[in-house]
Enzyme design. Structure first.
Site, short mmCIF file in Angstrom:
data_model
loop_
_atom_site.label_atom_id
_atom_site.label_comp_id
_atom_site.label_asym_id
_atom_site.label_seq_id
_atom_site.Cartn_x
_atom_site.Cartn_y
_atom_site.Cartn_z
N GLY A 216 0.82 -1.20 0.00
CA GLY A 216 0.00 0.00 0.00
C GLY A 216 0.85 1.25 0.00
N LYS A 217 0.19 2.39 -0.24
CA LYS A 217 0.86 3.68 -0.24
C LYS A 217 0.07 4.63 0.65
CE LYS A 217 2.90 3.39 -4.89
NZ LYS A 217 3.04 4.07 -6.21
N ARG A 219 0.50 8.83 2.87
CA ARG A 219 1.11 10.15 2.80
C ARG A 219 2.57 10.12 3.24
NH1 ARG A 219 -2.55 12.66 7.70
NH2 ARG A 219 -2.00 11.13 9.29
N GLU A 222 5.53 4.21 1.35
CA GLU A 222 5.00 2.92 0.89
C GLU A 222 5.22 1.84 1.96
OE1 GLU A 222 6.16 3.55 -3.84
OE2 GLU A 222 7.36 2.23 -2.57
N VAL A 223 4.38 0.80 1.88
CA VAL A 223 4.56 -0.38 2.72
C VAL A 223 4.77 -1.58 1.81
CG1 VAL A 223 3.52 -1.91 4.44
CG2 VAL A 223 3.15 0.55 4.60
N LYS A 236 8.16 -0.50 6.00
CA LYS A 236 7.55 0.81 5.77
C LYS A 236 8.65 1.74 5.28
CE LYS A 236 4.50 4.02 8.27
NZ LYS A 236 3.89 4.27 9.60
N ASP A 337 -3.37 9.06 16.94
CA ASP A 337 -3.93 8.82 15.61
C ASP A 337 -4.53 7.42 15.55
OD1 ASP A 337 -4.64 9.41 13.00
OD2 ASP A 337 -2.71 8.89 12.15
#
Length: 517
Positions: A216-217, A219, A222-223, A236, A337
């Protein structure tokens, strides 16, 4: 010459420590803003490198805390063996790297045997003193720099990651000379302090990881899923713009006694320089079911699964919030968060909390809050009313813990909607889905949460049967407008413990496709 270098090093040290913050530099490297400038408290950098027959330049800036050691920063030095391929120059005035025009050294020639002329005169007194005193002074400076860095590390408990070049062919480098670490379980057992591994071991692990596929991407970057000695890990990779977030999250994962089964397992952090840009790696445990957000989108949960997952999340948050006293104690930490996208689902039916990039620590000795030095904010949809209307007391650590509890209540609401009781359940939706747009701004969230004082709808069927009734009561007590009236994470954990079944609940879905680990 040795005396000249010594004086130059001292002047450089004085210059670096006397610089004021706000140095403006030309910035045209990967990740630079559109203004083609960057601001730092450290140095402006110009880098020239050889790309085949062509030469290329890029300009950037480095923060002061990365310029180590201060009297001769490693970042501003070039390898003597590579000066014909890559050369770095630093300067310390506004836009000074615009004028820097470094050149590459010519390729090295084969050394010719040195002819000794026995007729030459002996060295003079000054040359002899320089040759003798120069190395002694250099060694003293190195020891002073090492001592200063170590002392700073002990006082501030900061983790330093020296930049090093990626070296191909090191995939089989042994982790330790005696080979005592061969699996991730061995690695966790080796790190008995409850914090991260030694930095040298972390760097060794990072060099041995092979990236397999992108997951995934976001802000921050990328992972990726990677492999280390046949085991899957998550990597990460932060963008260069998120250097502070990477440093902060890696630093927090190094906290003594932080390791917990319901907090994402940290493996290593590394700073890799491939010659053109810097890759910032954070290596953690890999959980193939992904985030709770993804899992709830595709899966309906049973009542047992709901309780077990909720209990594990509250356990992780309670451990994060808890201060452990002692010589090697753990400070209280608030997440800031918490949301379903930052919670991962494990194969045994429990969850773990991830992404500590915005977390804050409490220093009980001074009753102060260590707030992350970056510009990121939390997710607007999950912000409590006191954050939305800016009434939160930033100097009071309990305020951040209460904000986490509010967000936890919203996560419980997402999970409870997907719980099937008698074959009845709701489609997955995010909190306030029917009150605000898909990507709400602060003003829209402030009106709904602070002015109208609305909360997500609770269906009537939740009041008629356990465990939905208890879950509904808990989430409502997490949403109080008055933050001081909200439950604590420890109280939530104890309440859910009474509902928690002793049976090992397995995930009721097929494993994701194309996963080898």
């Amino acid at each position: 010459m040795a005396i000249y270098h010594y004086i130059h090093a001292l002047l450089t040290t004085y210059y670096l420590f006397s610089q004021a913050e706000g140095l403006l530099c030309l910035c045209d490297a990967d990740g630079c803003p559109a203004s083609r400038t960057c601001e730092t408290d450290g140095a402006c950098i110009t880098n020239i490198y050889s790309a085949g027959k062509n030469k290329g330049f890029f300009h950037s800036c480095k923060d002061k805390y990365l310029l180590q050691p201060p009297e001769r920063p490693i970042t501003c030095q070039s390898s003597l063996n590579k000066e014909h391929e890559n050369f770095v120059a630093c300067c310390y005035t506004d836009l000074c790297n615009v004028k820097l025009n470094p050149t590459l050294a010519p390729p090295p020639k084969e050394q010719q045997p040195v002819k000794v002329d026995s007729g030459k005169t002996e060295l003079g007194t000054i040359e002899l003193i320089a040759l003798t005193a120069g190395p002694v002074v250099l060694v003293c400076l190195i020891f002073i720099a090492i001592f200063a860095l170590y002392h700073r590390h002990q006082l501030r408990r900061r983790m330093m990651f020296p930049v090093h070049a990626v070296e191909p062919g090191n995939m089989d480098t042994p982790l330790l000379p005696d080979g005592q670490i061969s699996t991730l379980k061995d690695m966790y057992d080796y790190s008995g302090s409850g914090s991260g591994l030694p930095l040298l071991v972390q760097r060794t692990i990072a060099r041995q990881i092979q990236l397999i596929e992108i997951l995934g991407k976001g802000r921050y970057g990328e992972v990726w899923m990677g492999k280390w000695k046949g085991e899957c890990v998550a990597v990460k990779i932060f963008s260069s713009r998120e250097e502070r977030s990477w440093f902060r999250e890696a630093e927090l994962y190094q906290t003594v006694m932080l390791r917990h089964e319901n907090i994402l397992g940290f493996i290593a952090a590394d700073n890799k320089d491939n010659g053109t840009w810097t890759q910032l790696w954070l290596v953690t445990d890999y959980h193939e079911f992904g985030s709770l957000f993804d899992y709830l989108n595709r899966t309906v949960v049973t009542s047992q699964s709901l309780v077990k997952m909720s209990h594990s999340i509250s356990s992780g948050l309670a451990h994060l919030h808890m201060e452990i006293m002692g010589t090697q104690g753990k400070p209280a930490i608030a997440h800031r968060d918490l949301k379903s996208k930052n919670i991962l689902v494990k194969i045994n039916g429990t969850c773990c909390i991830a992404d500590l990039g915005l977390a804050v620590r409490h220093d009980s000795a001074t009753d102060s809050v260590d707030i992350a030095p970056n510009n990121r904010v939390g997710t607007k949809r999950y912000m409590p009313p006191e954050v939305l209307d800016e009434s939160i007391n930033m100097n009071h650590f309990e305020s951040f813990k209460r904000a986490d509890v509010y967000s936890l209540g919203l996560v419980f609401w997402e999970m409870t909607r997907r719980c099937s009781m008698g074959g009845i359940y709701e489609d997955y939706q995010q909190p306030y889905y029917n009150m605000v747009p898909p990507d709400p701004n602060l003003e829209e969230m402030r009106k709904v949460v602070c002015v109208d004082k609305r909360r997500p709808d609770v269906p009537n069927r939740w009041q008629s049967i356990e465990p939905l009734r208890t879950m509904a009561r808990i989430m409502k007590e997490c949403w109080f407008q008055n933050a001081a009236a909200r439950l604590t994470a420890l109280r939530i954990k104890k309440t859910l413990s009474n509902l928690h079944s002793l049976d090992d609940v397995k995930i009721s879905t097929e494993r994701p496709e194309n996963v080898e680990c």
